[in-house]
Each structure stands twice: as C-alpha cells, then as structure tokens.
Motif scaffolding. Sequence first.
Motif, PDB file in Angstrom:
ATOM      1  N   ALA A   1     -51.644  57.556  31.764  1.00 42.99           N
ATOM      2  CA  ALA A   1     -51.874  57.972  30.377  1.00 42.99           C
ATOM      3  C   ALA A   1     -51.913  56.742  29.478  1.00 42.99           C
ATOM      4  O   ALA A   1     -51.005  55.901  29.519  1.00 42.99           O
ATOM      5  N   VAL A   2     -52.977  56.656  28.655  1.00 41.53           N
ATOM      6  CA  VAL A   2     -53.140  55.531  27.721  1.00 41.53           C
ATOM      7  C   VAL A   2     -53.349  56.102  26.325  1.00 41.53           C
ATOM      8  O   VAL A   2     -54.177  56.994  26.131  1.00 41.53           O
TER       9      VAL A   2
ATOM     10  N   CYS B   1     -53.338  53.785  14.011  1.00 40.24           N
ATOM     11  CA  CYS B   1     -53.858  53.088  15.175  1.00 40.24           C
ATOM     12  C   CYS B   1     -55.097  52.282  14.788  1.00 40.24           C
ATOM     13  O   CYS B   1     -55.860  52.690  13.925  1.00 40.24           O
ATOM     14  N   GLU B   2     -55.306  51.169  15.464  1.00 38.48           N
ATOM     15  CA  GLU B   2     -56.409  50.291  15.120  1.00 38.48           C
ATOM     16  C   GLU B   2     -57.400  50.217  16.272  1.00 38.48           C
ATOM     17  O   GLU B   2     -57.260  50.865  17.312  1.00 38.48           O
ATOM     18  N   ALA B   3     -58.410  49.386  16.106  1.00 37.17           N
ATOM     19  CA  ALA B   3     -59.481  49.281  17.093  1.00 37.17           C
ATOM     20  C   ALA B   3     -58.993  48.724  18.417  1.00 37.17           C
ATOM     21  O   ALA B   3     -59.709  48.761  19.409  1.00 37.17           O
ATOM     22  N   GLY B   4     -57.757  48.213  18.477  1.00 33.66           N
ATOM     23  CA  GLY B   4     -57.217  47.689  19.723  1.00 33.66           C
ATOM     24  C   GLY B   4     -57.119  48.743  20.805  1.00 33.66           C
ATOM     25  O   GLY B   4     -57.060  48.438  21.994  1.00 33.66           O
TER      26      GLY B   4
ATOM     27  N   ALA C   1     -59.990  48.559  23.163  1.00 34.40           N
ATOM     28  CA  ALA C   1     -59.821  47.461  24.117  1.00 34.40           C
ATOM     29  C   ALA C   1     -58.871  47.863  25.236  1.00 34.40           C
ATOM     30  O   ALA C   1     -59.076  47.516  26.410  1.00 34.40           O
ATOM     31  N   ALA C   2     -57.803  48.607  24.887  1.00 38.68           N
ATOM     32  CA  ALA C   2     -56.862  49.076  25.900  1.00 38.68           C
ATOM     33  C   ALA C   2     -57.550  50.015  26.880  1.00 38.68           C
ATOM     34  O   ALA C   2     -57.306  49.976  28.097  1.00 38.68           O
ATOM     35  N   TYR C   3     -58.409  50.888  26.349  1.00 38.15           N
ATOM     36  CA  TYR C   3     -59.172  51.806  27.207  1.00 38.15           C
ATOM     37  C   TYR C   3     -60.037  51.011  28.187  1.00 38.15           C
ATOM     38  O   TYR C   3     -60.044  51.259  29.397  1.00 38.15           O
TER      39      TYR C   3
ATOM     40  N   ARG D   1     -59.831  47.898  29.150  1.00 38.13           N
ATOM     41  CA  ARG D   1     -59.038  47.080  30.085  1.00 38.13           C
ATOM     42  C   ARG D   1     -58.474  47.940  31.209  1.00 38.13           C
ATOM     43  O   ARG D   1     -58.524  47.568  32.384  1.00 38.13           O
ATOM     44  N   THR D   2     -57.938  49.125  30.833  1.00 34.89           N
ATOM     45  CA  THR D   2     -57.361  50.017  31.837  1.00 34.89           C
ATOM     46  C   THR D   2     -58.435  50.536  32.782  1.00 34.89           C
ATOM     47  O   THR D   2     -58.247  50.574  34.004  1.00 34.89           O
ATOM     48  N   ALA D   3     -59.560  50.945  32.227  1.00 31.81           N
ATOM     49  CA  ALA D   3     -60.642  51.478  33.052  1.00 31.81           C
ATOM     50  C   ALA D   3     -61.137  50.436  34.053  1.00 31.81           C
ATOM     51  O   ALA D   3     -61.372  50.747  35.234  1.00 31.81           O
ATOM     52  N   ALA D   4     -61.281  49.196  33.611  1.00 33.02           N
ATOM     53  CA  ALA D   4     -61.759  48.132  34.499  1.00 33.02           C
ATOM     54  C   ALA D   4     -60.758  47.851  35.617  1.00 33.02           C
ATOM     55  O   ALA D   4     -61.137  47.659  36.783  1.00 33.02           O
TER      56      ALA D   4
END
Length: 412
Positions: free
Chosen positions: A119-120, A129-132, A135-137, A139-142
């Motif tokens: 879970a992310v 929440c910001e545009a970061g 990036a988390a999505y 990074r996790t997906a990759a």
Amino acid sequence: MTSARDVIFARQLFLQPMVRGARILELGAIGACGGTSALALHDRGAASVVSVDRDPASAVAAQREHGGPGLRFEPEGLGSLPAARFDLAVVHDPSWIFDEGGLAALRDALAPGGRLVVAVRGSGYSRSCEAGDAAAYARTAALLAAAFPSVEVATQRSIAGWVVSPSARTGTALTVEEGDAGGEEAAYWLFVCGEHDADVWEHALRLQPLRPIVESTSVREVVVLERADALAAGLAEARLESAGLRLRAEELEAETVTLRAAAAADRLRMEELEALVESLRSRQSDDASDELAALEAEVARARAVARQLRLDALDPANDLSFSRDASGRADNDDPVGRRLREAEERAESAILRAREAEERMRAAERRAEAAENARAASSLAARRAEAEAEAVRRSAEGIADAIAKGRPITSR
C-alpha cells in the motif's frame, strides 16, 4: 472516528478472496491497530497470521492480548523470516520494501504462487499532499516490476453517499452508482504482485458513519493548516532574525575596518616615535660628548698654563716674583699675578661649562626616556586595537557562518 485502522480493515475486505486458508505475513499494522488487524485476518479464515512491526513494545503488547495458535506478533525485522512459507504478504508501510534487502527478503518469504500486496499513499489522502506522491508511485511501480512478473494496481479512496435499505429484509444485493465521485483521486494505491495476474477482482465497500469521516477529515485539515501557519510564521521570524544578524555582521565588519585603520595609525606613530628616540639619542649623545671633550681639553690647557706660570714665578732665573692678597689670590697689579688669575678663571669657567654640558646631556637622556615611554604606550595601544579588531572580526565571521548554516544565534 475514522483512522488508520478503518483504512486497513477496508483493505482486508478487498483482499478477502486471497485471505481464506492462506498463510499471511502482515507488516506495519500493529502500531496502527494494536493487533486487531491480524486478529481480523485470522477471523476471516486465514490459516495463520504473523504480524511484524518495528515497535517492540506494540508487538509484545499485541502478543500478550491477541496471540495464540495461528496468530503471532513479532518485533523483528525481515531477516528472521523463514523462506517460502507465506501465501500472502501485506505491507501497509512501503518503507519495508525500500530498506536494503527488504524486497528480496519478502520475495524469498513467499511460497510458490504467493502474492505481495504493498500500500502506497496517494494524492487523494489529503489536500496537503504534494506532487511527490506521483514520484512515490513511479518509484514503487518500477521497483516491484523489476522483482515480479505480474504487478497489478488497485485504488483505495473514501466516498460519501446515501444508503437506502429495506428494513424487513437482509442479505439483499447492493447497487452502487459512483455519481460525481468518479473523479476523486486515490488515497492509496495497492500494488498486487505475483507470478501471474490475480484470479479475482471485485469492488469492496466498507460502510461506516459519514459524520466521523467528515469530522476527522476536517480536524486533520485544520491541524495541517495550523501547522502550516505556524511554520510560515516561524519562517518569517527566522528571516527577520537573519536580516538583523546580517545587518549586525555588516556593522561589525565596518567597526573592524575602523579599528584596523586605528591600529595601523598607531603602528605608524610608534615607528615615528622609535625613529625620533633613536635620533635624539644619537644626536644629543654625540653633541654632548663632543662639547664635553672640548671643555675637558680647555680645562687641561688652562691648568697647564697656570702650572707653567707658577713654575716660572718660582724659578730664580726669571725674577718674576709676584704678591698675593690676603685671600691668597694673585695681586691684580702684578702682571704675572694677573696672568695666573686669568688662567685660573678660564679653568673655572671651563669646568662650569663642562658641568652645564653634563646637565644638558642628562636632560636629553630624560627626554629620550620620555619618548621611549610614549613609544611603549603607543605600542600597547596598537596591540590593544589589533586585539579588539581581531575579536570583532571573529565575531563577524561567526555570525556570517551561523547565517550561512542556518543555526540560531543569541545576540551578545
């Protein structure tokens, strides 16, 4: 009031088809649920549940309250997990997979055909929440795509609406229409990873009263806004303090320049006084010595003349007898006596001038000593000015360094 517990329980409802009969590993839920999420998984038909958390106290408390056959709580890391044991691993805190070796340990802990759910948090969690989150999505997906052949994504979001139910009947079907909620951004993304795609995908809806959701969301937003206001006020105050410190640093730098100029002027004056002292000593010493030597020579000549006159007067062949008055001095009427008296007077005058020359030399030495004292005082003043300038310079450099590093400074 809605909480992390409500979010996790809604997530379990979605994962229900994977829970029945599975050996489950749960990560990062004990602190949020106190062990009730693992207990709920066990009650939903899981064969066994191992719940792991980084907080040892929470894990020990949960084990004491809920632990039992097929349900265990451990305050350990991923390194202690047995290999190929779990059919389902649910990670509620994605930091576990980003720890060094974390994802590899989770993959090794899965049995053949096992699945990993991560879970992310998404941008729909809060307006703060910001545009970061995007990036988390990514990074996790990759990261997960590199470790598993199949990675599917589900969204978890909260909605508000109306439920119309018949009062005399139970177990009826639920008809859901999204309405205007379809554009709501995801509060969480659920990454479902495995060797192949999941067999069952169904919507899951967990109902709970609307008012607590609204109230908790409002409270959270108010807290976030208050915190933001406090941070903005602190930033403004820090900037004001920084401006004041910069101004003080500039003032200290200007004062340093002034003190250095004063010290340079004192050093120059000291050098001039040293040169003057040396000149006075040399000139006055030489003049006094020459004058004294000339006077001593004149005294010697006068005494030699007087001594020769006495010898001539006592020589019978010269017949230069002369008389003296009652005081013993030569008679003024006697030519020889007058010559002798003149010689004696010249000798006395030379001696007097010699004494005066000695006094002038002592006076010159006293003036030279005074000049030396003035030079020493000027040297001391110059050293003090230099020390003060150095202290001011260090203070200015300290303030400038503190400003550059953002450290708090107390004015002295």
